[in-house]
Design a protein around this motif. Structure first.
Motif, PDB file in Angstrom:
ATOM      1  N   LYS A 625      29.405  34.932 -34.506  1.00 32.33           N
ATOM      2  CA  LYS A 625      28.104  34.272 -35.228  1.00 32.33           C
ATOM      3  C   LYS A 625      26.995  35.300 -35.497  1.00 32.33           C
ATOM      4  N   CYS A 626      27.401  36.475 -35.545  1.00 33.08           N
ATOM      5  CA  CYS A 626      26.049  37.598 -35.563  1.00 33.08           C
ATOM      6  C   CYS A 626      25.622  37.711 -37.074  1.00 33.08           C
ATOM      7  N   VAL A 627      26.244  37.592 -38.072  1.00 29.02           N
ATOM      8  CA  VAL A 627      25.870  38.005 -39.323  1.00 29.02           C
ATOM      9  C   VAL A 627      24.454  37.286 -39.804  1.00 29.02           C
ATOM     10  N   LYS A 628      23.463  38.345 -40.083  1.00 29.69           N
ATOM     11  CA  LYS A 628      22.237  37.754 -40.450  1.00 29.69           C
ATOM     12  C   LYS A 628      22.050  37.569 -41.831  1.00 29.69           C
ATOM     13  N   GLN A 629      22.489  38.854 -42.665  1.00 28.26           N
ATOM     14  CA  GLN A 629      22.138  39.295 -44.095  1.00 28.26           C
ATOM     15  C   GLN A 629      23.114  40.165 -44.570  1.00 28.26           C
ATOM     16  N   ILE A 630      23.740  39.826 -45.736  1.00 21.42           N
ATOM     17  CA  ILE A 630      24.380  40.752 -46.553  1.00 21.42           C
ATOM     18  C   ILE A 630      23.629  40.993 -47.965  1.00 21.42           C
ATOM     19  N   ILE A 631      23.554  42.174 -48.406  1.00 17.82           N
ATOM     20  CA  ILE A 631      23.052  42.882 -49.736  1.00 17.82           C
ATOM     21  C   ILE A 631      24.107  43.423 -50.187  1.00 17.82           C
ATOM     22  N   HIS A 632      24.739  42.540 -51.059  1.00 16.55           N
ATOM     23  CA  HIS A 632      25.863  42.974 -51.809  1.00 16.55           C
ATOM     24  C   HIS A 632      25.729  43.633 -53.504  1.00 16.55           C
ATOM     25  N   PHE A 633      26.068  45.051 -53.370  1.00 21.16           N
ATOM     26  CA  PHE A 633      25.954  45.692 -54.523  1.00 21.16           C
ATOM     27  C   PHE A 633      26.929  45.414 -55.544  1.00 21.16           C
ATOM     28  N   GLY A 634      28.060  44.631 -55.465  1.00 12.47           N
ATOM     29  CA  GLY A 634      28.899  44.530 -56.426  1.00 12.47           C
ATOM     30  C   GLY A 634      29.415  45.866 -57.219  1.00 12.47           C
ATOM     31  N   THR A 635      29.371  46.009 -58.143  1.00 15.20           N
ATOM     32  CA  THR A 635      29.948  47.249 -58.879  1.00 15.20           C
ATOM     33  C   THR A 635      28.761  48.426 -59.057  1.00 15.20           C
ATOM     34  N   GLU A 636      27.590  47.984 -58.669  1.00 20.18           N
ATOM     35  CA  GLU A 636      26.501  49.149 -58.874  1.00 20.18           C
ATOM     36  C   GLU A 636      26.506  50.106 -57.679  1.00 20.18           C
ATOM     37  N   GLN A 637      26.417  51.480 -58.121  1.00 15.95           N
ATOM     38  CA  GLN A 637      26.708  52.761 -57.200  1.00 15.95           C
ATOM     39  C   GLN A 637      25.555  53.193 -56.484  1.00 15.95           C
ATOM     40  N   VAL A 638      25.711  53.057 -55.289  1.00 18.30           N
ATOM     41  CA  VAL A 638      24.718  53.673 -54.471  1.00 18.30           C
ATOM     42  C   VAL A 638      24.783  55.291 -54.142  1.00 18.30           C
ATOM     43  N   PHE A 639      26.047  55.604 -54.142  1.00 22.67           N
ATOM     44  CA  PHE A 639      26.206  57.336 -54.032  1.00 22.67           C
ATOM     45  C   PHE A 639      26.603  57.997 -55.219  1.00 22.67           C
ATOM     46  N   LYS A 640      25.762  58.914 -55.692  1.00 28.04           N
ATOM     47  CA  LYS A 640      25.834  59.615 -56.559  1.00 28.04           C
ATOM     48  C   LYS A 640      27.254  60.181 -56.647  1.00 28.04           C
ATOM     49  N   GLY A 641      27.818  60.001 -57.842  1.00 25.05           N
ATOM     50  CA  GLY A 641      29.177  60.801 -58.145  1.00 25.05           C
ATOM     51  C   GLY A 641      30.400  60.085 -57.688  1.00 25.05           C
ATOM     52  N   ARG A 642      30.155  59.022 -56.929  1.00 25.44           N
ATOM     53  CA  ARG A 642      31.151  58.572 -56.286  1.00 25.44           C
ATOM     54  C   ARG A 642      31.676  56.958 -56.664  1.00 25.44           C
ATOM     55  N   SER A 643      32.721  56.548 -56.719  1.00 27.83           N
ATOM     56  CA  SER A 643      33.164  55.153 -57.113  1.00 27.83           C
ATOM     57  C   SER A 643      33.325  54.440 -55.704  1.00 27.83           C
ATOM     58  N   THR A 644      32.264  54.135 -54.948  1.00 24.40           N
ATOM     59  CA  THR A 644      32.229  53.555 -53.582  1.00 24.40           C
ATOM     60  C   THR A 644      31.610  51.956 -53.707  1.00 24.40           C
ATOM     61  N   TYR A 645      32.197  51.050 -53.622  1.00 23.10           N
ATOM     62  CA  TYR A 645      31.453  49.752 -53.684  1.00 23.10           C
ATOM     63  C   TYR A 645      31.065  49.172 -52.417  1.00 23.10           C
ATOM     64  N   THR A 646      29.905  49.160 -52.170  1.00 19.11           N
ATOM     65  CA  THR A 646      29.116  49.199 -51.011  1.00 19.11           C
ATOM     66  C   THR A 646      28.342  47.922 -50.779  1.00 19.11           C
ATOM     67  N   CYS A 647      28.010  47.428 -49.479  1.00 21.30           N
ATOM     68  CA  CYS A 647      26.967  46.512 -49.160  1.00 21.30           C
ATOM     69  C   CYS A 647      26.257  46.970 -48.089  1.00 21.30           C
ATOM     70  N   LEU A 648      25.107  46.371 -47.770  1.00 21.67           N
ATOM     71  CA  LEU A 648      24.432  46.272 -46.606  1.00 21.67           C
ATOM     72  C   LEU A 648      24.509  45.097 -45.650  1.00 21.67           C
ATOM     73  N   LEU A 649      25.026  45.513 -44.587  1.00 25.44           N
ATOM     74  CA  LEU A 649      25.098  44.425 -43.500  1.00 25.44           C
ATOM     75  C   LEU A 649      24.300  44.418 -42.392  1.00 25.44           C
ATOM     76  N   PHE A 650      23.603  43.341 -42.056  1.00 30.61           N
ATOM     77  CA  PHE A 650      22.585  43.125 -40.975  1.00 30.61           C
ATOM     78  C   PHE A 650      23.351  42.185 -39.943  1.00 30.61           C
ATOM     79  N   VAL A 651      23.437  42.734 -38.788  1.00 30.69           N
ATOM     80  CA  VAL A 651      23.768  41.612 -37.594  1.00 30.69           C
ATOM     81  C   VAL A 651      22.767  41.558 -36.625  1.00 30.69           C
ATOM     82  N   GLU A 652      22.825  40.557 -35.658  1.00 33.73           N
ATOM     83  CA  GLU A 652      22.091  40.580 -34.566  1.00 33.73           C
ATOM     84  C   GLU A 652      22.920  39.861 -33.247  1.00 33.73           C
ATOM     85  N   LYS A 653      22.642  40.495 -32.230  1.00 33.56           N
ATOM     86  CA  LYS A 653      23.220  40.375 -30.846  1.00 33.56           C
ATOM     87  C   LYS A 653      22.872  39.002 -30.420  1.00 33.56           C
TER      88      LYS A 653
END
Length: 1004
Positions: A625-653
């Protein structure tokens, strides 16, 4: 409004132009009177009216600091830096109107030099009379004409008429919309583009190679590991001293005046006494010989005219990113020959990809802000921030920068006078406050920690952090610190940044005791005992971008390590997944290393939320039960020149009661605002099952009708297409059909003809439209006939008798067809399909067909048994009612096309570019279909009305497609909309969704 302001500004300038053009009207005056208002009209907060913290100001004004270089007075910084968040987009250099910037080589070179060293796409030069934009990815030369690399030029008399064009290039709105990067990335130019990062990377790669070749030539006994470490340290030392020169900590051109390796070693010895960071301490190989000429050539390349470096402008983060790419390769000695090769783990992870600075900054800010609140100020010194896969240290640089800026903010807000009096804050000529060198040194030693398995990456991380430490500090300040504290200038970071395998501890010896007798394995595995390291202390926060390496790749370069993770000895819960990815392990290890209430922020692929192999990680995170926040990028690309579908995951202990998720539709707006529209869910929403995110309203609605619904696969059979295993051979595009013979061009460009009777209508590479008629666009050769309930392959004799032309066609491809992997292939059946699945589905009866990849529901009714091919990934799927299903297939079609049911698919499905998402079996089989109670006359009435409306829609779409003119088609479109709305209303009644908002379909 803005045009009026601009018009008044230009008129005022024109009216008194002679006065402004006098030599005594200076740069400060033209900035205040004209340049600042002009860029305010372009949307920039030039005077910081938003009251943003000093480090986040949109426009940073630099004080003009001149130093002596080559007997000339040289200005070290541009006049303005234009930022969004922590990202600089362009510099602006101003001159007084009396300076003709259209003829000044010096002004153009200075502007381009700033922008090039800042690794920016463009920089701007203006005296308000003219405004010039330069492409700063082109390496500048002092002798270039002012017109070289010019992107645009505007005279002040054009500002009003061409304001839209200027705005399109350098306005605030252009930057935050993403148009800025798209515009300048695609600048067409005959000039060679050599941006700073690529140029510097190519140089240090070349230095590594020539130094290595020379050292091996002069020192034949050197081993490969020693060579790599020695050359890396040598380059680091040279670059560090060159940076110190441009930051006025060393005399300019000191390196250039060195003529021998012996002299260089003396410089290193002196630097070790002065800085004492470990950077210049004696290392293995110090006794090796290096040809003096090699070093002299390297030193020459660090200065004008061979290069135009100005390291006072270069951000340490850029240096770190360059080194990250540099460390993709290592020097390998093969039979005495020196080559640079990609490291095995880099090959298997498809190369290094830099995390953009704004992403690193957002992760750091989101993770650390709760810790570094004003209320907890007394605890700041004790916080331990780590990256346990730190690479060249870019996340540590972001964390270090964040903490420095938080101290500046705190002192300015709460105790400015005290901070100035105690020397904690120092003000520059431009009235910007900087943190004292002593405090920055203290933060680096107390707060920043890192580990990486690559020894060279560890050296670069320490190197980058030391560059950041000396940034904006004067030699006088550092020497005063040394005098007052009786120490050397730089701290050693050996206890902060360590080399080891964060994921493998001493339990590995229990798993494989042979390691104790295998020095090569010891060096490869690099056991790291967290209980012994860092004094056994855990961390308040962990940030980073862990490696994404799937098991099958891990096995290639480190089989022993992989087997350890999978063993019971390792205790890794997430390793129990069949298709393990290394970032699972870094998530698990990170949680173990956090203190109670500790925070963690990572960027990772978001597919773990849905895929089967992600269940182990989902289970770990949901049970804690540690997930605090998820920023989901869907199909938006963070890494230039790569098709890597990512999210930012923030958790707490610590156990949380809720978590929140936000979906990013526009990544540039996200970078500008550093926020997304968040929705909150109870933490129990997460489990080992796939994580799907519907609006609370839809969740509640479906929950209420749960007892009335059954899964789609309980009403119908979902089937894949035909499996030919050679579609280009079996699927043809007829050019003509006459007397039962089809003529066409085959996949090899040859004219062919076959019997039409052995073909069936087929769809291939097309999108379907719900309720519209399926129109075949191909034919498929179908060498089967019905015998009882089975489909039987025509024999060779039957083919010769009934379809001789088709047999001849097949024989022209016999070699290719026989190469297919088919069980029991023989001379009697080599032309059969690759697999016999779904054959019976394409003979007769009604069914639904849909495209797997689509942007919306696209379920289409078909009775013509139009064929399609494909396996579990499509491109199409089909569906037949089960025999005991009473509901009409038209009813099932309507429910599947219903917006709320489509939202359920969208919330679960894999996403792809262009807003497409998967409608594969795994995402539709469990869809909740409302079961009609045929004993309830009201429900029967709704069911029948739905069926009638679907038939109406199909007929209307058919008539629409038959119309010849646009107005006629529009008439039918309106009728279709009316029926579509009516259908939605009928289905909403069944699901009790009358009050649900359709906008929820677009919440991502």
């Amino acid at each position: 409004m803005e045009n009026d302001r601009l018009l008044k500004l230009v008129e005022a300038y024109q009216k008194h132009f002679k006065q402004y053009n006098r030599p005594d009207y200076n740069e400060t005056e033209v900035r205040n009177d004209f340049v600042n208002p002009f860029f305010e009209i372009l949307g920039w907060d030039v005077q910081n009216k938003k009251n943003l913290p000093q480090h986040l100001r949109e426009v940073k004004h630099e004080a003009s600091v001149f130093v002596e270089e080559n007997g000339k007075q040289v200005k070290k910084k541009p006049d303005y830096e234009f930022h969004v968040g922590s990202t600089p987009y362009f510099f602006l250099e101003t001159k007084k109107p009396n300076v003709d910037i259209m003829a000044s080589k010096e002004a153009a070179f200075q502007t381009r030099r700033y922008g090039w060293n800042g690794n920016l796409e463009i920089s701007v030069l203006s005296n308000f009379t003219d405004l010039v934009i330069y492409d700063t990815s082109v390496r500048p030369n002092e002798n270039d004409k002012p017109s070289v690399a010019q992107v645009a030029h505007f005279h002040f008399t054009e500002y009003v008429d061409k304001f839209d064009e200027i705005s399109r290039l350098v306005s605030y709105e252009t930057v935050i919309s993403g148009a800025f990067e798209k515009t300048f990335e695609n600048i067409s130019s005959s000039l060679k583009k050599e941006p700073f990062d690529k140029y510097f990377l190519s140089q240090i790669k070349e230095w590594r190679l020539v130094l290595s070749e020379d050292i091996v030539k002069n020192n034949s006994t050197i081993n490969q590991e020693t060579l790599n470490i020695f050359v890396q340290k040598l380059i680091n030392r040279i670059v560090f001293l060159r940076i110190c020169e441009d930051r006025e900590l060393e005399k300019y051109e000191s390196l250039k005046n060195i003529g021998t390796y012996a002299e260089l070693k003396k410089v290193f010895t002196a630097a070790d006494k002065k800085y004492d960071s470990g950077l210049f301490e004696l290392i293995d190989g110090e006794q090796f010989e290096i040809s003096d000429s090699i070093l002299v050539d390297i030193f020459k390349e660090l200065y004008y005219p061979n290069s135009c470096y100005e390291f006072s402008i270069v951000d340490p983060f850029i240096i770190g990113q360059i080194y990250e790419l540099f460390l993709e390769e290592e020097i390998v000695i093969k039979d005495g020959i020196v080559v640079a090769e990609r490291k095995p783990e880099i090959v298997d992870s498809q190369g290094v990809v830099n995390t953009p600075k704004n992403i690193a900054d957002i992760i750091v800010k989101t993770t650390l802000t709760p810790l570094f609140s004003d209320e907890k100020f007394t605890e700041w010194d004790s916080y331990r921030i780590a990256d346990i896969c730190c690479g060249s240290g870019n996340f540590l640089l972001s964390a270090y920068e964040f903490i420095i800026n938080r101290y500046i903010e705190y002192y300015m807000k709460n105790c400015l006078d005290m901070a100035i009096q105690k020397g904690l804050l120092i003000s520059d000529v431009g009235n910007n406050f900087k943190l004292s060198y002593e405090k920055k040194r203290e933060i680096l030693q107390n707060n920043i920690w890192g580990v990486d398995i690559d020894i060279l990456a560890v050296e670069v991380a320490k190197f980058s952090l030391l560059i950041k430490l000396i940034e904006d500090s004067s030699l006088y300040e550092m020497e005063s610190f040394v005098k007052n504290n009786n120490c050397r200038i730089l701290p050693s970071l050996d206890n902060n940044i360590k080399n080891g395998n964060s994921l493998v501890d001493e339990k590995y010896i229990e798993f494989n005791s042979n390691i104790l007798n295998d020095p090569e394995m010891v060096e490869k595995i690099k056991i790291f005992n967290w209980e012994n390291e860092f004094e056994g202390e855990k961390f308040d926060a962990i940030v980073g971008n862990p490696p994404y390496i799937r098991v099958q790749n891990m096995v290639h370069f480190s089989e022993n390590e992989y087997e350890y993770y999978k063993s019971e000895v390792s205790k890794y819960e997430t390793a129990k997944s069949d298709l393990l990815d290394k970032y699972f392990l870094f998530m698990e290890k990170g949680l173990q290393l956090l203190k109670p209430k500790g925070k963690m922020g990572y960027i990772i692929p978001h597919k773990f939320m849905l895929i089967k192999s992600g269940a182990s990680l989902r289970k770990l995170l949901s049970e804690k039960k540690c997930v605090k926040q998820i920023i989901h990028f869907g199909t938006e690309q963070v890494f230039k020149g790569r098709s890597t579908y990512t999210c930012l995951l923030f958790v707490e202990k610590n156990e949380r009661k809720t978590f929140e998720i936000g979906f990013v539709k526009d990544i540039n707006k996200f970078y500008a605002t550093e926020s997304a529209e968040m929705k909150e869910y109870p933490i129990e929403y997460l489990s080992a099952a796939p994580w799907t995110f519907l609006s609370n309203e839809i969740v509640r609605t479906l929950e209420k009708k749960k007892g009335k619904c059954q899964s789609l696969d309980s009403l119908a059979d979902i089937f894949v297409g035909l499996q030919t295993s050679a579609d280009p051979i079996y699927i043809i595009e007829p050019k003509s059909e006459e007397k039962g013979i089809i003529k066409f061009i085959d996949c090899n460009g040859r004219k062919q003809e076959i019997e039409a009777a052995i073909t069936k209508p087929c769809i291939y590479d097309m999108q379907l439209e719900k309720y519209a008629k399926i129109e075949e666009n191909r034919r498929i050769i179908f060498p089967y006939y019905q015998k009882g309930k089975k489909q039987v392959l025509y024999s060779i004799d039957e083919m010769k008798q009934l379809f001789p032309k088709t047999l001849k066609y097949f024989e022209s491809f016999k070699e290719e067809l026989c190469k297919r992997s088919i069980n029991n292939m023989s001379e009697n059946n080599w032309y059969q399909f690759g697999r016999s699945q779904s054959l019976k589905r394409f003979v007769k009866g009604e069914h639904l067909v849909w495209s797997v990849l689509a942007t919306q529901g696209n379920y289409v009714y078909d009775t013509r048994t139009i064929c399609f091919t494909g396996g579990g990934n499509g491109p199409f799927y089909g569906l037949e009612k089960k025999e005991d299903t009473k509901e009409s297939l038209f009813y099932i079609q309507a429910v599947l096309n219903y917006w709320m049911i489509e939202m359920v698919v969208k919330s679960k499905a894999s996403k792809f570019r262009g807003d497409y998402y998967s409608h594969g079996k795994q995402f539709v089989a469990q869809l909740p279909i409302y079961r009609i109670n045929f004993d309830d006359s009201n429900e029967v009435k709704i069911h029948d009305a739905i069926v009638d409306t679907v038939k109406n829609l199909m007929e209307l779409k058919n008539k629409r497609d038959q119309q010849q003119t646009k107005p006629q088609k529009e008439t039918y479109k309106r009728l279709i909309q009316i029926e579509d709305k009516k259908l939605d209303g009928l289905i909403s009644k069944l699901y009790g969704a009358e009050n649900c908002r359709r906008e929820d379909l677009d919440e991502e």
